[in-house]
Design an enzyme around this catalytic site. Structure first.
Site, PDB file in Angstrom:
ATOM      1  N   ASN A  10       0.867  -1.170   0.000  1.00 44.30           N
ATOM      2  CA  ASN A  10       0.000   0.000   0.000  1.00 44.30           C
ATOM      3  C   ASN A  10       0.909   1.227   0.000  1.00 44.30           C
ATOM      4  OD1 ASN A  10      -1.868   1.997   0.395  1.00 44.30           O
ATOM      5  ND2 ASN A  10      -2.782   1.102   2.235  1.00 44.30           N
ATOM      6  N   ARG A  91      -2.569  -2.145  -3.482  1.00 46.98           N
ATOM      7  CA  ARG A  91      -3.832  -1.468  -3.213  1.00 46.98           C
ATOM      8  C   ARG A  91      -3.889  -0.192  -4.053  1.00 46.98           C
ATOM      9  NH1 ARG A  91      -5.466   2.699   1.210  1.00 46.98           N
ATOM     10  NH2 ARG A  91      -7.710   2.705   0.877  1.00 46.98           N
ATOM     11  N   HIS A 180     -13.190   1.857   0.104  1.00 46.23           N
ATOM     12  CA  HIS A 180     -13.154   0.771   1.089  1.00 46.23           C
ATOM     13  C   HIS A 180     -13.851  -0.486   0.545  1.00 46.23           C
ATOM     14  CE1 HIS A 180     -13.086   3.892   4.626  1.00 46.23           C
ATOM     15  NE2 HIS A 180     -11.852   3.580   4.269  1.00 46.23           N
ATOM     16  N   ARG A 239     -12.636  14.302   8.265  1.00 44.97           N
ATOM     17  CA  ARG A 239     -13.459  14.728   7.120  1.00 44.97           C
ATOM     18  C   ARG A 239     -14.886  15.043   7.543  1.00 44.97           C
ATOM     19  NH1 ARG A 239     -11.755   9.572   4.094  1.00 44.97           N
ATOM     20  NH2 ARG A 239      -9.647  10.053   3.418  1.00 44.97           N
ATOM     21  N   GLU A 387      -7.959  -6.277   5.017  1.00 45.98           N
ATOM     22  CA  GLU A 387      -7.837  -5.860   3.616  1.00 45.98           C
ATOM     23  C   GLU A 387      -6.614  -6.494   2.961  1.00 45.98           C
ATOM     24  OE1 GLU A 387      -8.590  -1.853   5.201  1.00 45.98           O
ATOM     25  OE2 GLU A 387      -9.509  -1.452   3.265  1.00 45.98           O
TER      26      GLU A 387
END
Ligand code: ADP
Length: 399
Positions: A10, A91, A180, A239, A387
């Site tokens: 990643n 990813r 996601h 956020r 993940e």
């Protein structure tokens, strides 16, 4: 250890996270992180079994970073050869309309990921740096891109489209891509396995620093809370989540803010951090329960109310979209660990027959578990997402 392994990478703008995964058992054989790439001094951490190696050294760019990772595999183990590496999984946040599943990274695929940079200016360029150097340094194994958006390419038009004028939307690829997706796909699939049935109406709550919720019916996503970018939807660590787009015009006109300033404000300085000063939920609960100043306590409590209310609104609207609800699953840092968030949401759903088992909900565990009462109308699960394993398994299909 089984005979094959997959290296999952990643690559971020200033970091490279990696994990060598045994795709059969799901075990992380080794993992690590290169941080502060481009700073005067970088930091590398490599974990192999009980052995943890930490080094400070300058990492001027991703090429040096990846070389250091391979060096650590050689010196600290396991060597990639002895681990039987058969593929590298990368990813990638944004796959746009091009990718509805994992893709073997050819030069053409690489260029398509580059083409999508305007849709993910923070993420795709950073992924490409990792992809390019990893392909160069490990040319003999297949490299596979696994997209955060791929699962949500199945979204029906009714939830994928904004009510924006069609010509503009199409010309500039403005639609809802979600994010996601690897986690929502993995978790919803594992829950279907645990329940022993595919015809489930599920809501998956991936609540981490970034947070999203999806509605999954019979194994397919029918809606999700993130949109063109990961800004839409739930309130997050930093956020805003959903906000009237007119706030953008308002701040430009009234506060004289530039587009980039509003972007930073919405993505990095808002959410829990913007409302309380802290993005980590543990700190927010600490403020609510233990801060000496009543106004700080009150402000933190109000922010938590906004957080929970947003979750509640999504459960309500997704239950209506699904035509009922069988399972809610909590996952990621907050979903897996914050029993108070789970309890407060469940209590708000009590009028609909949702009942949490307060004691079971409090138990800390890394295992998948049911935390609802036996007579709850909706089953509530906590399921640790993985993940890296999901990426490794998808990459393996090209080995
Ligand atoms: P991301 O991958 O988006 O960075 P994670 O899924 O790792 O995020 O989640 C990180 C967040 O999880 C932290 O910011 C914190 O708010 C929350 N978290 C982690 N552990 C706990 C805990 N024990 N209790 C409450 N919240 C926690």
């Amino acid at each position: 250890m089984s005979s094959s392994s997959v290296l999952v990478i990643n690559s971020g703008s200033s970091s490279i996270k990696y994990q060598l995964v045994d795709p059969e058992t799901g075990d992380a054989i080794a993992k690590g992180l290169v941080e502060r790439i481009g700073d005067p001094m970088g930091l590398i951490k490599h974990v192999h079994g009980d052995a943890v190696t930490e080094e400070e050294l300058p990492v001027p760019d991703h090429t040096v970073g990846m070389r250091e990772v391979l060096r650590l595999f050689d010196t600290e183990g396991p060597t990639l050869a002895e681990a039987g590496i058969v593929a590298v999984g990368h990813r990638v946040v944004q796959g746009g309309r091009h990718f509805d599943g994992p893709a073997l990274i050819t030069n053409e695929v690489r260029d398509l990921i580059e083409e999508l940079c305007p849709l993910a200016p923070l993420h795709n360029p950073a992924h490409l740096k990792g992809i390019d150097v990893a392909r160069e340094l490990m040319p003999d194994v297949p490299h596979v891109a696994v997209f955060d958006t791929a699962f949500f390419q199945q979204l029906p038009a009714r939830s994928a489209l904004y009510a924006l004028e069609t010509e503009t939307a199409e010309k500039y690829s403005v639609r809802r891509y979600g994010a996601h997706g690897t986690s929502h796909q993995f978790v919803s699939h594992e829950i279907a396995k645990l329940e022993g049935r595919d015809d489930l109406k599920q809501i998956v709550m991936h609540l981490g620093n970034g947070a999203s919720v999806s509605a999954v019916k019979n194994g397919h996503p029918i809606d999700t809370s993130m949109g063109l970018t990961p800004l839409e939807g739930l309130m997050m660590g930093t956020r805003t989540g959903d906000i009237d787009p007119a706030v953008v015009f308002h701040l430009q006109r009234v506060a004289g803010m530039s587009v980039d300033e509003v972007d930073t404000l919405f993505n990095k300085k808002s959410g829990m951090k913007g409302m309380t000063g802290e993005s980590d939920m543990r700190s927010v609960w600490e403020m609510i329960h233990n801060d000496d100043a009543p106004e700080v306590q009150q402000r933190a409590r109000t922010a938590m109310d906004v957080y929970i209310n947003r979750l509640l609104k999504y459960v309500g609207s997704y239950t209506a979209e699904l035509g009922g609800l069988d399972v809610i699953t909590f996952t990621a840092g907050i979903g897996e660990n914050d029993h108070d968030v789970r309890r407060e949401l469940a209590e708000a759903l009590a009028p609909f027959g949702v009942k949490i088992d307060v004691e079971a909900n409090k138990v800390r565990s890394g295992e998948p578990r049911v935390v609802s009462a036996p007579d709850s109308t909706v089953k509530i699960y906590v399921f640790p997402t993985n993940e890296e394993l999901a990426i490794a398994r998808q990459a393996l299909t090209f080995a």
